[in-house]
Design a protein around this motif. Structure first.
Motif, short mmCIF file in Angstrom:
data_model
loop_
_atom_site.label_atom_id
_atom_site.label_comp_id
_atom_site.label_asym_id
_atom_site.label_seq_id
_atom_site.Cartn_x
_atom_site.Cartn_y
_atom_site.Cartn_z
N TYR A 19 60.73 -20.77 -2.91
CA TYR A 19 59.57 -21.28 -2.63
C TYR A 19 59.13 -20.72 -1.23
O TYR A 19 58.05 -20.48 -0.88
N LEU A 20 60.07 -21.06 -0.43
CA LEU A 20 59.79 -20.68 1.17
C LEU A 20 59.86 -19.14 1.33
O LEU A 20 58.91 -18.59 2.18
N ALA A 21 60.21 -18.31 0.58
CA ALA A 21 60.00 -16.68 0.64
C ALA A 21 58.87 -16.52 0.13
O ALA A 21 57.99 -15.37 0.57
N ALA A 22 58.17 -17.12 -0.93
CA ALA A 22 56.92 -16.90 -1.23
C ALA A 22 55.78 -17.40 -0.42
O ALA A 22 55.07 -16.65 0.00
N LEU A 23 56.24 -18.36 0.11
CA LEU A 23 55.18 -18.80 1.37
C LEU A 23 55.19 -17.73 2.37
O LEU A 23 54.10 -17.52 3.00
N ALA A 24 56.17 -16.90 2.81
CA ALA A 24 56.20 -16.07 3.97
C ALA A 24 55.27 -14.80 3.51
O ALA A 24 54.55 -14.19 4.32
N GLU A 25 54.99 -14.76 2.13
CA GLU A 25 54.05 -13.70 1.64
C GLU A 25 52.70 -14.24 1.29
O GLU A 25 51.76 -13.69 0.60
N ARG A 26 52.40 -15.77 1.56
CA ARG A 26 51.11 -16.40 1.61
C ARG A 26 50.79 -16.74 0.19
O ARG A 26 49.85 -16.58 -0.40
N ARG A 27 51.90 -16.81 -0.50
CA ARG A 27 51.80 -17.29 -1.86
C ARG A 27 52.38 -18.50 -2.13
O ARG A 27 53.47 -19.01 -1.52
N THR A 28 52.21 -19.33 -3.29
CA THR A 28 52.67 -20.76 -3.44
C THR A 28 53.33 -20.51 -4.93
O THR A 28 52.34 -20.35 -5.82
N VAL A 29 54.53 -21.09 -4.98
CA VAL A 29 55.03 -21.13 -6.40
C VAL A 29 55.79 -22.31 -6.82
O VAL A 29 56.30 -22.91 -5.81
N GLY A 30 55.84 -22.71 -7.98
CA GLY A 30 56.44 -23.91 -8.48
C GLY A 30 57.38 -23.46 -9.62
O GLY A 30 57.42 -22.47 -9.83
N GLU A 31 58.07 -24.50 -10.21
CA GLU A 31 58.93 -24.33 -11.21
C GLU A 31 58.44 -24.98 -12.53
O GLU A 31 58.03 -26.25 -12.35
N ARG A 32 58.61 -24.41 -13.70
CA ARG A 32 58.23 -24.98 -15.09
C ARG A 32 59.41 -25.68 -15.57
O ARG A 32 60.41 -25.15 -15.74
N CYS A 33 59.11 -27.07 -16.06
CA CYS A 33 60.27 -27.56 -16.72
C CYS A 33 60.16 -27.00 -18.25
O CYS A 33 59.09 -26.93 -18.90
N PRO A 34 61.46 -26.53 -18.67
CA PRO A 34 61.25 -26.32 -20.00
C PRO A 34 61.19 -27.18 -21.21
O PRO A 34 60.89 -26.76 -22.25
N SER A 35 61.32 -28.45 -20.74
CA SER A 35 61.03 -29.59 -21.60
C SER A 35 59.70 -29.98 -21.76
O SER A 35 59.00 -29.80 -22.92
N CYS A 36 59.26 -30.55 -20.84
CA CYS A 36 57.81 -31.01 -20.88
C CYS A 36 56.79 -30.33 -20.43
O CYS A 36 55.62 -30.38 -20.30
#
Length: 350
Positions: free
Chosen positions: A221-238
């Motif tokens: 997440y922090l590495a993506a912010l350094a590239e001015r991007r925002t990433v999240g993670e998807r739950c495989p269940s919900c």
């Protein structure tokens, strides 16, 4: 958006959490700290005759208010101790020392402080110590620079009363186990607690130094912010997408691995107006902090809102990030000019 591949190296960095805690003092604490400034140690006597040092304003056994101040000795007996081989920033001494609980003569309770000793072999339960006063005193516990060994009354040697010679003083019993309860030669003396220019408030610094390792999910997440991007993670269940990611779904409790880019725009779900200026923060009050649900995310993150008067911020406001040159994260979010989002589109994220 499709999942993002690649696993950057886990990050690690020193982190400091620090804030000054400011409090006013009641009559008992004010007298105690002002007394230290004047090289006087005060305690408080309870209804059953016990003398508490440091003093408190309410009896810990009965909760009764207590104001009967007394002066105790500046010498005392170590009741227990622990050696500190590597002092940290802000501790009383910058060379190895002992943390001790010392029962001052005339007191029934022990005071925590530092003992300046040559080494752990020079410290033992029952040893006699005395206050070493700080050269400059301001009305704080640090007015006691530390304690030091006191040969004048070590382990049962005679400790004279005020006005009594060493030769005529009664001999104390040896103090290995158990520790003597109170020196018979140091009866506490009543004290009014009145001093010129009393201390009425203190600012106590609170600081925590530690090394923070965010782990796999937040490192990405922090590495993506350094590239001015925002990433999240998807739950495989919900199938919900969480930002910032924590490596597990807070709803299902299962591990999350698929990273999904979200935003950069989002919707204000709720907010607060900040009216108290924080120390060392170059932001004029009032300003707004808000929870923002980025497009594609199922959890709101918080950020400051700028570019709009504070009293025009509202739920449903559409916003986008503003980056400063060289910054690794958005400085604030500003309105996009889009129509406000419909309440039903974000009500589950409030």
């Amino acid at each position: 958006m499709p999942p993002i591949s690649g696993t950057p190296e886990a990050l690690s960095a020193p982190l400091v959490v620090e804030f000054p805690f400011t409090r006013s003092l009641g009559p008992v604490q004010s007298a105690f700290l002002t007394g230290l400034r004047e090289r006087t140690v005060l305690g408080v006597r309870t209804a059953d005759g016990r003398v508490l040092v440091p003093p408190v304003e309410y009896d810990p056994a009965t909760a009764e208010e207590i104001r009967d101040l007394v002066e105790v000795g500046t010498t005392g007996t170590v009741t227990t101790w622990a050696w500190n081989p590597a002092p940290r920033r802000g501790q009383p001494l910058d060379t190895p020392f002992a943390w001790i609980l010392v029962r001052l003569d005339g007191a029934d309770t022990a005071l925590l402080h530092a003992l300046d000793a040559a080494g752990p072999d020079a410290v033992h339960t029952g040893m006699r110590v005395r206050v070493r006063w700080a050269g400059e005193r301001t009305g704080a516990i640090t007015d006691i620079a530390c304690f030091e060994p006191y040969e004048g009354g070590a382990d049962g040697e005679a400790v004279p009363r005020s006005g009594e010679s060493t030769e005529s003083a009664p001999r104390r019993r040896a103090s290995a186990e158990p520790v003597p309860h109170r020196s018979e030669s140091a009866e506490p003396v009543p004290h009014s607690g009145e001093f010129a220019d009393p201390v009425t408030g203190i600012t106590a610094p609170a600081r925590l130094d530690y090394t923070y390792t965010p782990g796999r999910a937040q490192s990405r997440y922090l590495a993506a912010l350094a590239e001015r991007r925002t990433v999240g993670e998807r739950c495989p269940s919900c199938r919900k997408v969480y930002v910032p990611p924590r490596g597990a779904c807070p709803t299902c409790g299962v591990a999350t691995r698929d990273q999904v880019e979200v935003g950069p725009r989002g919707t204000v779900t709720t907010f607060c107006i900040v009216n108290i200026k924080a120390k060392n923060l170059d932001i004029e009050v009032p300003y707004v902090y808000a929870h923002i649900a980025l497009d594609g995310a199922d959890l709101a993150l918080h950020a400051r809102i700028g570019g709009i008067p504070y009293d025009r911020v509202r739920m449903g406001l559409r916003v986008e990030p503003v980056w400063r040159d060289g910054s690794r994260y958005p400085d604030h979010y500003r309105p996009t000019g889009e129509p406000d989002a419909d309440y039903d589109s974000y009500k589950e994220l409030i």
